[in-house]
Design a protein around this motif. Structure first.
Motif, mmCIF file in Angstrom:
data_model
loop_
_atom_site.group_PDB
_atom_site.id
_atom_site.type_symbol
_atom_site.label_atom_id
_atom_site.label_comp_id
_atom_site.label_asym_id
_atom_site.label_seq_id
_atom_site.Cartn_x
_atom_site.Cartn_y
_atom_site.Cartn_z
ATOM 1 N N UNK A 1 4.666 9.887 -7.525
ATOM 2 C CA UNK A 1 5.790 10.150 -8.412
ATOM 3 C C UNK A 1 7.128 10.218 -7.695
ATOM 4 N N UNK A 2 7.284 9.501 -6.601
ATOM 5 C CA UNK A 2 8.536 9.490 -5.854
ATOM 6 C C UNK A 2 9.544 8.617 -6.592
ATOM 7 N N UNK A 3 10.840 8.953 -6.469
ATOM 8 C CA UNK A 3 11.925 8.223 -7.120
ATOM 9 C C UNK A 3 11.960 6.770 -6.625
ATOM 10 N N UNK A 4 12.367 5.849 -7.497
ATOM 11 C CA UNK A 4 12.379 4.412 -7.200
ATOM 12 C C UNK A 4 13.289 4.071 -6.022
ATOM 13 N N UNK B 1 0.838 -1.205 0.000
ATOM 14 C CA UNK B 1 0.000 0.000 0.000
ATOM 15 C C UNK B 1 0.873 1.257 0.000
ATOM 16 N N UNK B 2 1.936 1.245 0.806
ATOM 17 C CA UNK B 2 2.851 2.400 0.833
ATOM 18 C C UNK B 2 3.535 2.567 -0.521
ATOM 19 N N UNK B 3 3.991 1.436 -1.106
ATOM 20 C CA UNK B 3 4.669 1.498 -2.401
ATOM 21 C C UNK B 3 3.723 2.065 -3.462
ATOM 22 N N UNK B 4 2.485 1.610 -3.458
ATOM 23 C CA UNK B 4 1.498 2.065 -4.439
ATOM 24 C C UNK B 4 1.240 3.569 -4.278
#
Length: 177
Positions: free
Chosen positions: A75-78, A66-69
């Motif tokens: 639009x945060x950097x990978x 959920x946080x990753x999604x």
């Protein structure tokens, strides 16, 4: 008339001659128990530790996903996403380990109320914990066997009857001598 059952002729008997089985007749019962008594003893279902661990890890991964999604939608950097998700994963894992070490069983203090019907292993674990709390609250020993008070009463009765029989038998011997 067939098989030599009933009257040879119903004439003069005041009946039709129809023969019925006597349903009120009681047949003697067998003296042995119809079922094994050892299998009737209640056994608590034991939860599978591997399934409980899998569900715990799955819940952690759901929160991490959920946080990753959310971060990907923002639009945060990978690399930043990887750092934050790994930090969350460590934090949740440490919290779950601390809960389990603290005696809460990894599920927090939700008990059976927060569980669904299909979560049989979690329900079994919650039931065991609830039974243990109740046993401690009522002061019941660990080695208590259900129904043991009836067995003690039966043993006392049997011993009393045996003592009476020996006493009566001893008196009868003295009279014969």
């Amino acid at each position: 008339m067939s098989s030599n059952v009933g009257l040879s002729t119903p004439r003069g008997s005041g009946t039709s001659g129809y023969v019925q089985r006597n349903l009120s007749s009681l047949r003697p019962r067998d003296t042995f128990a119809p079922y094994p008594t050892s299998e009737l003893k209640h056994r608590q279902r034991q939860p599978n530790a591997e399934i409980l661990e899998h569900d715990r890890l799955r819940q952690i991964e759901v929160q991490v996903f959920d946080l990753r999604d959310k971060l990907e939608d923002d639009g945060v950097d990978e690399d930043e996403i990887e750092e934050q998700t790994e930090a969350l994963r460590r934090k949740l894992s440490d919290d779950a380990d601390a809960d389990e070490a603290g005696g809460k069983g990894g599920g927090g203090d939700r008990g059976k109320r927060g569980l669904k019907v299909h979560q049989v292993h979690e329900l079994a674990k919650a039931k065991i914990e609830e039974s243990e709390r109740l046993r401690k609250a009522l002061g019941i020993r660990d080695d208590y066997e259900e129904g043991s008070h009836w067995k003690r009463g039966q043993e006392r009765l049997r011993d009393g009857l045996a003592a009476e029989a020996r006493k009566d038998d001893g008196g009868a011997r003295k009279e014969r001598d």
